[in-house]
Design an enzyme around this catalytic site. Structure first.
Site, PDB file in Angstrom:
ATOM      1  N   HIS A  19       0.814  -1.214   0.000  1.00  0.00           N
ATOM      2  CA  HIS A  19       0.000   0.000   0.000  1.00  0.00           C
ATOM      3  C   HIS A  19       0.849   1.266   0.000  1.00  0.00           C
ATOM      4  O   HIS A  19       0.426   2.301  -0.515  1.00  0.00           O
ATOM      5  CB  HIS A  19      -0.948  -0.013   1.197  1.00  0.00           C
ATOM      6  CG  HIS A  19      -1.967  -1.101   1.113  1.00  0.00           C
ATOM      7  ND1 HIS A  19      -2.575  -1.655   2.229  1.00  0.00           N
ATOM      8  CD2 HIS A  19      -2.474  -1.756   0.036  1.00  0.00           C
ATOM      9  CE1 HIS A  19      -3.422  -2.593   1.826  1.00  0.00           C
ATOM     10  NE2 HIS A  19      -3.376  -2.670   0.517  1.00  0.00           N
ATOM     11  N   HIS A  42      -7.247  -8.310  -7.757  1.00  0.00           N
ATOM     12  CA  HIS A  42      -7.561  -9.158  -6.599  1.00  0.00           C
ATOM     13  C   HIS A  42      -7.912  -8.233  -5.430  1.00  0.00           C
ATOM     14  O   HIS A  42      -7.143  -8.079  -4.485  1.00  0.00           O
ATOM     15  CB  HIS A  42      -6.383 -10.046  -6.233  1.00  0.00           C
ATOM     16  CG  HIS A  42      -5.966 -10.996  -7.315  1.00  0.00           C
ATOM     17  ND1 HIS A  42      -5.252 -10.592  -8.428  1.00  0.00           N
ATOM     18  CD2 HIS A  42      -6.164 -12.337  -7.456  1.00  0.00           C
ATOM     19  CE1 HIS A  42      -5.019 -11.655  -9.197  1.00  0.00           C
ATOM     20  NE2 HIS A  42      -5.566 -12.715  -8.648  1.00  0.00           N
ATOM     21  N   SER A 103      -6.416  -2.029  -0.670  1.00  0.00           N
ATOM     22  CA  SER A 103      -6.014  -1.327  -1.894  1.00  0.00           C
ATOM     23  C   SER A 103      -7.152  -0.545  -2.548  1.00  0.00           C
ATOM     24  O   SER A 103      -6.954   0.608  -2.953  1.00  0.00           O
ATOM     25  CB  SER A 103      -5.428  -2.324  -2.901  1.00  0.00           C
ATOM     26  OG  SER A 103      -4.312  -2.977  -2.360  1.00  0.00           O
ATOM     27  N   GLU A 121     -12.980  -9.116  -7.798  1.00  0.00           N
ATOM     28  CA  GLU A 121     -12.842 -10.081  -6.717  1.00  0.00           C
ATOM     29  C   GLU A 121     -13.611 -11.338  -7.083  1.00  0.00           C
ATOM     30  O   GLU A 121     -14.771 -11.265  -7.487  1.00  0.00           O
ATOM     31  CB  GLU A 121     -13.353  -9.498  -5.399  1.00  0.00           C
ATOM     32  CG  GLU A 121     -13.425 -10.481  -4.256  1.00  0.00           C
ATOM     33  CD  GLU A 121     -12.090 -11.165  -3.959  1.00  0.00           C
ATOM     34  OE1 GLU A 121     -12.099 -12.389  -3.740  1.00  0.00           O
ATOM     35  OE2 GLU A 121     -11.050 -10.466  -3.947  1.00  0.00           O
ATOM     36  N   ASP A 174      -2.195  -8.773  -7.026  1.00  0.00           N
ATOM     37  CA  ASP A 174      -1.703  -9.337  -5.758  1.00  0.00           C
ATOM     38  C   ASP A 174      -2.538 -10.537  -5.315  1.00  0.00           C
ATOM     39  O   ASP A 174      -3.295 -10.455  -4.353  1.00  0.00           O
ATOM     40  CB  ASP A 174      -1.660  -8.265  -4.666  1.00  0.00           C
ATOM     41  CG  ASP A 174      -3.025  -7.644  -4.392  1.00  0.00           C
ATOM     42  OD1 ASP A 174      -3.834  -7.571  -5.330  1.00  0.00           O
ATOM     43  OD2 ASP A 174      -3.283  -7.269  -3.232  1.00  0.00           O
TER      44      ASP A 174
END
Length: 288
Positions: A19, A42, A103, A121, A174
């Protein structure tokens, strides 16, 4: 991986590294009035309550971001560079409200009316949480509202949204890396996307694990090869940052993770210098 839920691990040292770099990239994009697109493959839930049972169970946020914020508050002069970063300002604001920004939530705090945030997601329950959190007002700065949420496998998602209509921006990748083959999959996610959108900044997070060192090396090599094949200078267009919090040689039992890393393709100006001023020296025995 449908079994993986990031709430158990949010706020750990890997998240902090990810981050922090992500925030520097977003800050750079905001220097110009031109719009940008942020793509998160993700995304997780995006926003987490620090009293969530999943977070309390692992105590990774307590040992990670909350411990760091306590250090920054108690000895601000020692960590002045980090304390002045926008990421820490955002993290402090959310912690005051017993929240932790993932994020997507961090990106929301940089978003302006002309910018777009595209999230993805796969987990069916987590994507519902993401959609709900995406509609909430950002706590640090809230200007942009153009946010879309997808529920696809990362490969299908990235293929569908890249290149975006707004050709300035960044992509953050990620995955959980629970399976060994996710390193090769991530390399493929990047190379396929990079061929179609070479001007974007790409951020690829990865864990440092005792039994996955060869996979990490291959991931780095694939990314470097893709940059070289494009004709770009690897030295100028590729940054790698690693935060090693433990000595691998002293780890025993099931403890396998000793840090994490970030690969940044097309890094913004002076990102390397900013990170070098902040990242601590690795623990003794942890390597370079």
């Amino acid at each position: 991986m449908l079994s993986y839920i990031h709430a158990y691990h949010c706020g750990n040292s890997g998240d902090i590294l990810k981050h922090l770099v992500f925030s520097f990239v977003l800050e750079h994009l905001c220097l110009k009035e031109k719009p940008f697109t942020v793509i998160d493959s993700h995304a997780g839930s995006g926003l987490y309550h620090l009293d969530d049972k999943r977070i309390i169970k692992t105590a990774e946020a307590q040992d990670g971001i909350l411990s760091l914020l306590n250090k920054l508050n108690s000895t601000p002069d020692k960590y002045s560079t980090l304390n002045e970063s926008t990421y820490i300002k955002i993290a402090k604001k959310y912690a005051e409200n017993n929240l932790y920004p993932g994020s997507p939530e961090i990106a929301k705090n940089f978003l302006r009316p002309q910018d777009k945030l595209i999230l993805n997601e796969l987990h069916p329950q987590v994507v519902l949480e993401l959609k709900e959190n995406a509609e909430k007002k950002a706590l640090f700065k809230s200007e942009g509202t153009s946010i879309t949420v997808h529920n696809k496998h990362a490969a299908a998602f990235l293929k569908a949204v890249i290149p975006p209509q707004i050709k300035r921006g960044c992509v953050i990748i990620d995955p959980s890396y629970e399976d060994r083959d996710e390193y090769a999959q991530t390399a493929q996610f990047f190379t396929d996307s990079y061929k179609k959108w070479q001007v974007a900044t790409y951020l690829i997070w990865y864990p440092l694990l005792l039994n996955r060192e060869s996979e990490v090396l291959q991931l780095k090599e694939y990314v470097e090869s893709a940059v070289e094949l494009s004709g770009a200078s690897v030295e100028e267009k590729l940054n790698i940052f690693e935060l090693k919090t433990k000595d691998p040689s002293q780890m025993t039992g099931l403890s396998q993770i000793y840090g994490s890393g970030m690969i940044v393709v097309n890094p913004p100006y002076q990102l390397k210098e900013k990170m070098q001023a902040i990242l601590p020296e690795p623990p003794a025995g942890a390597g370079a």
